[in-house]
Scaffold this motif. Structure first.
Motif, mmCIF file in Angstrom:
data_model
loop_
_atom_site.group_PDB
_atom_site.id
_atom_site.type_symbol
_atom_site.label_atom_id
_atom_site.label_comp_id
_atom_site.label_asym_id
_atom_site.label_seq_id
_atom_site.Cartn_x
_atom_site.Cartn_y
_atom_site.Cartn_z
ATOM 1 N N UNK A 82 0.801 -1.306 0.043
ATOM 2 C CA UNK A 82 0.063 -0.210 0.048
ATOM 3 C C UNK A 82 0.757 1.264 -0.092
ATOM 4 N N UNK A 83 0.453 2.228 -0.919
ATOM 5 C CA UNK A 83 1.352 3.543 -0.730
ATOM 6 C C UNK A 83 0.390 4.695 0.011
ATOM 7 N N UNK A 84 -0.871 4.278 0.448
ATOM 8 C CA UNK A 84 -1.575 5.342 1.106
ATOM 9 C C UNK A 84 -2.760 4.648 1.877
ATOM 10 N N UNK A 85 -3.138 5.118 3.160
ATOM 11 C CA UNK A 85 -4.206 4.533 3.824
ATOM 12 C C UNK A 85 -5.215 5.659 4.252
ATOM 13 N N UNK A 86 -6.353 5.632 4.192
ATOM 14 C CA UNK A 86 -7.428 6.690 4.541
ATOM 15 C C UNK A 86 -8.576 5.878 5.546
ATOM 16 N N UNK A 87 -9.031 6.864 6.209
ATOM 17 C CA UNK A 87 -10.157 6.403 7.032
ATOM 18 C C UNK A 87 -11.238 6.710 6.444
ATOM 19 N N UNK A 88 -12.416 6.015 6.432
ATOM 20 C CA UNK A 88 -13.721 6.315 5.880
ATOM 21 C C UNK A 88 -14.757 6.323 6.741
ATOM 22 N N UNK A 89 -15.869 6.998 6.958
ATOM 23 C CA UNK A 89 -16.745 7.095 7.521
ATOM 24 C C UNK A 89 -18.005 7.335 6.478
ATOM 25 N N UNK A 90 -19.094 6.623 6.482
ATOM 26 C CA UNK A 90 -20.241 7.164 5.522
ATOM 27 C C UNK A 90 -21.486 6.575 5.946
ATOM 28 N N UNK A 91 -22.509 7.269 5.661
ATOM 29 C CA UNK A 91 -23.745 6.974 6.188
ATOM 30 C C UNK A 91 -24.811 7.145 4.732
ATOM 31 N N UNK A 92 -26.001 6.523 4.938
ATOM 32 C CA UNK A 92 -26.765 6.740 3.442
ATOM 33 C C UNK A 92 -27.928 7.450 4.003
ATOM 34 N N UNK A 93 -28.347 8.511 3.162
ATOM 35 C CA UNK A 93 -29.543 9.461 3.206
ATOM 36 C C UNK A 93 -30.785 8.667 2.490
ATOM 37 N N UNK A 94 -30.210 7.800 1.506
ATOM 38 C CA UNK A 94 -31.150 7.075 0.879
ATOM 39 C C UNK A 94 -30.481 5.802 0.438
ATOM 40 N N UNK A 95 -31.062 4.551 0.824
ATOM 41 C CA UNK A 95 -30.346 3.344 0.137
ATOM 42 C C UNK A 95 -31.160 2.527 -0.746
ATOM 43 N N UNK A 96 -32.197 3.337 -1.349
ATOM 44 C CA UNK A 96 -32.978 2.617 -2.376
ATOM 45 C C UNK A 96 -32.120 1.933 -3.570
ATOM 46 N N UNK A 151 -22.482 11.872 -2.714
ATOM 47 C CA UNK A 151 -22.468 10.953 -3.900
ATOM 48 C C UNK A 151 -24.045 10.491 -4.050
ATOM 49 N N UNK A 152 -24.380 10.403 -5.215
ATOM 50 C CA UNK A 152 -25.494 9.681 -5.817
ATOM 51 C C UNK A 152 -25.164 8.767 -6.785
ATOM 52 N N UNK A 153 -25.614 7.183 -6.445
ATOM 53 C CA UNK A 153 -25.457 6.431 -7.526
ATOM 54 C C UNK A 153 -26.588 5.760 -7.997
ATOM 55 N N UNK A 202 -28.897 5.690 -4.685
ATOM 56 C CA UNK A 202 -28.282 5.803 -3.293
ATOM 57 C C UNK A 202 -27.521 6.801 -3.294
ATOM 58 N N UNK A 203 -27.993 7.687 -2.017
ATOM 59 C CA UNK A 203 -27.477 8.955 -1.779
ATOM 60 C C UNK A 203 -26.683 8.822 -0.515
ATOM 61 N N UNK A 204 -25.332 9.088 -0.596
ATOM 62 C CA UNK A 204 -24.366 8.847 0.438
ATOM 63 C C UNK A 204 -23.768 9.884 1.049
ATOM 64 N N UNK A 205 -23.576 10.230 2.257
ATOM 65 C CA UNK A 205 -22.655 11.201 2.713
ATOM 66 C C UNK A 205 -21.330 10.457 3.080
ATOM 67 N N UNK A 206 -20.204 10.808 3.086
ATOM 68 C CA UNK A 206 -18.901 10.499 3.422
ATOM 69 C C UNK A 206 -17.946 11.395 3.783
#
Length: 157
Positions: A20-34, A51-53, A38-42
């Motif tokens: 690995x050349x980099x490590x990050x910490x991610x916290x995410x939740x879903x405003x809509x998980x249909x 993010x909208x997927x 999917x609408x995500x905050x990260x």
């Protein structure tokens, strides 16, 4: 239209960490998980994103994705509106061949689950797999983060 094309795999061991050349910490939740949108905050390290997927293709390799960086304070505020089940994970970035693998080591209720993904330029683009890549889970919805927030790995039988 922005299109995300990726393949996902279970990871067999932790040898990716030494590459690995980099490590990050991610916290995410879903405003809509249909599954249709999917609408995500990260929060990625010290940056916020919204993010909208869209719905995945039939084989699960591609889908519409729109993402915008937002102020960290606003991302933290949006967590108050999220559905139950926050995802926390460490992401390791590894160069392999012409691609970067992103390996997510999940924490909390998803502890023990490690998934790697590689983003591609086209659905049929060839890529090489490192030795630590295991079974492919592309398109298996139980491994989607939005599903893991509702049905965490620790509760699988």
């Amino acid at each position: 239209m922005p299109l995300e094309i990726e393949r996902k795999f279970l990871i067999k061991n932790s040898s990716y960490k030494t590459d690995s050349f980099k490590v990050s910490f991610i916290k995410q939740g879903f405003l809509n998980s249909n599954k249709n949108r999917v609408v995500r905050v990260r929060i990625l390290d010290n940056s916020g994103f919204l993010t909208i997927k869209g719905i995945s293709s039939s084989n699960g390799t591609s889908r519409f994705e729109w993402e915008k960086e937002i102020p960290l304070e606003e991302a933290n505020e949006l967590f108050q509106l999220c559905e139950k089940g926050v995802i926390e994970k460490y992401r390791y970035y590894v160069n392999h061949g012409d691609h970067i693998y992103e390996i997510d080591e999940f924490k909390g209720e998803n502890e023990g689950l490690v998934i790697g993904e590689v983003e591609l330029g086209s659905v049929d683009e060839s890529f090489s797999k490192p030795t630590w890549v295991g079974v492919e889970v592309t398109g298996d919805t139980k491994f989607y983060n939005s599903e893991l927030s509702k049905n965490p790995f620790s509760k699988w039988v």
